[in-house]
Design a protein around this motif. Structure first.
Motif, short mmCIF file in Angstrom:
data_model
loop_
_atom_site.label_atom_id
_atom_site.label_comp_id
_atom_site.label_asym_id
_atom_site.label_seq_id
_atom_site.Cartn_x
_atom_site.Cartn_y
_atom_site.Cartn_z
N THR A 45 0.70 -1.44 0.06
CA THR A 45 0.05 -0.07 -0.07
C THR A 45 0.86 1.36 0.04
N ASN A 47 2.51 4.68 -1.20
CA ASN A 47 2.16 5.70 -1.92
C ASN A 47 3.66 6.12 -2.50
N SER A 50 4.84 9.79 -2.67
CA SER A 50 5.04 10.73 -1.38
C SER A 50 6.36 10.44 -0.70
N ASP A 71 -3.01 11.08 1.28
CA ASP A 71 -2.11 10.23 1.63
C ASP A 71 -0.73 10.52 1.93
N SER A 75 -1.01 4.46 1.43
CA SER A 75 -2.31 4.75 0.41
C SER A 75 -3.43 3.71 0.88
#
Length: 191
Positions: A45, A47, A50, A71, A75
């Motif tokens: 999961t 992201n 980022s 997020d 995420s």
């Protein structure tokens, strides 16, 4: 030579998840543990956008995550939580949502910084922070904020040396038995 890259390179998800869990497992262990399950959850999961990654060759030395819209590092939504934690995810969502932080206007919200044990003391953390500062400036932001827990005085000292100042302290109150820390200090630094 260490390279700082915006975006986690493909194939480094498991290494990033392991670093993140090493840094934040004590804080999140009762909610997302055991380690093997949490690392698998984070690896699936992440992201990517980022994250700033510190990479040397094919080795991930560290990451710095920030809020990219809603997020941060992870995420995950309810479906992801249910897939990894089953119906137990439902009780986990409430305390996890209480830990979420949104950035004030014109502010970059950090969502964790982690450096591998082998790379500590070699400037990797400082290089990751500089990349975050440059990103915030490029986005037209004025500040960067972060939260540091009371059980991590070394991190707080590093942030103070980087120019961060404490702006508030929040108690974990009823969540204390789940989190293993008593309070978090919000710190801010001008860009």
């Amino acid at each position: 030579m260490v390279h700082i890259i915006h975006g986690l390179p493909a194939g480094m998800e498991a290494a990033a998840a392991a670093l993140y869990w090493e840094a934040f497992g004590a804080k999140l262990g009762k909610l997302l543990g055991p380690a093997e399950r949490a690392e698998r959850f984070f690896a699936e999961t992440i992201n990517h956008s980022s994250i700033f990654a510190a990479v040397e060759g094919s080795t991930l030395l560290g990451i710095a995550a920030f809020k990219d819209g809603e997020d941060g590092f992870c995420s995950a939504g309810l479906q992801d939580m249910l897939r990894h934690y089953g119906l137990g995810a439902l009780w986990k969502m409430i305390p996890l949502s209480m830990l979420e932080r949104s950035a004030p206007e014109a502010t970059l919200q950090m969502d964790g910084i982690c450096v591998s044990a082998a790379a500590r003391g070699k400037g990797v953390g400082s290089a990751l922070l500089k990349a975050l500062y440059a990103h915030g400036k490029a986005e037209g932001l004025s500040f960067v904020t972060l939260d540091v827990i009371d059980t991590n005085p070394r991190a707080k000292a590093l942030y103070e040396a980087q120019g961060f100042v404490a702006i508030s302290v929040e108690s974990t109150s009823i969540l204390r038995p789940l989190l293993d820390f008593s309070e978090a200090t919000k710190m801010r630094r001008p860009l």
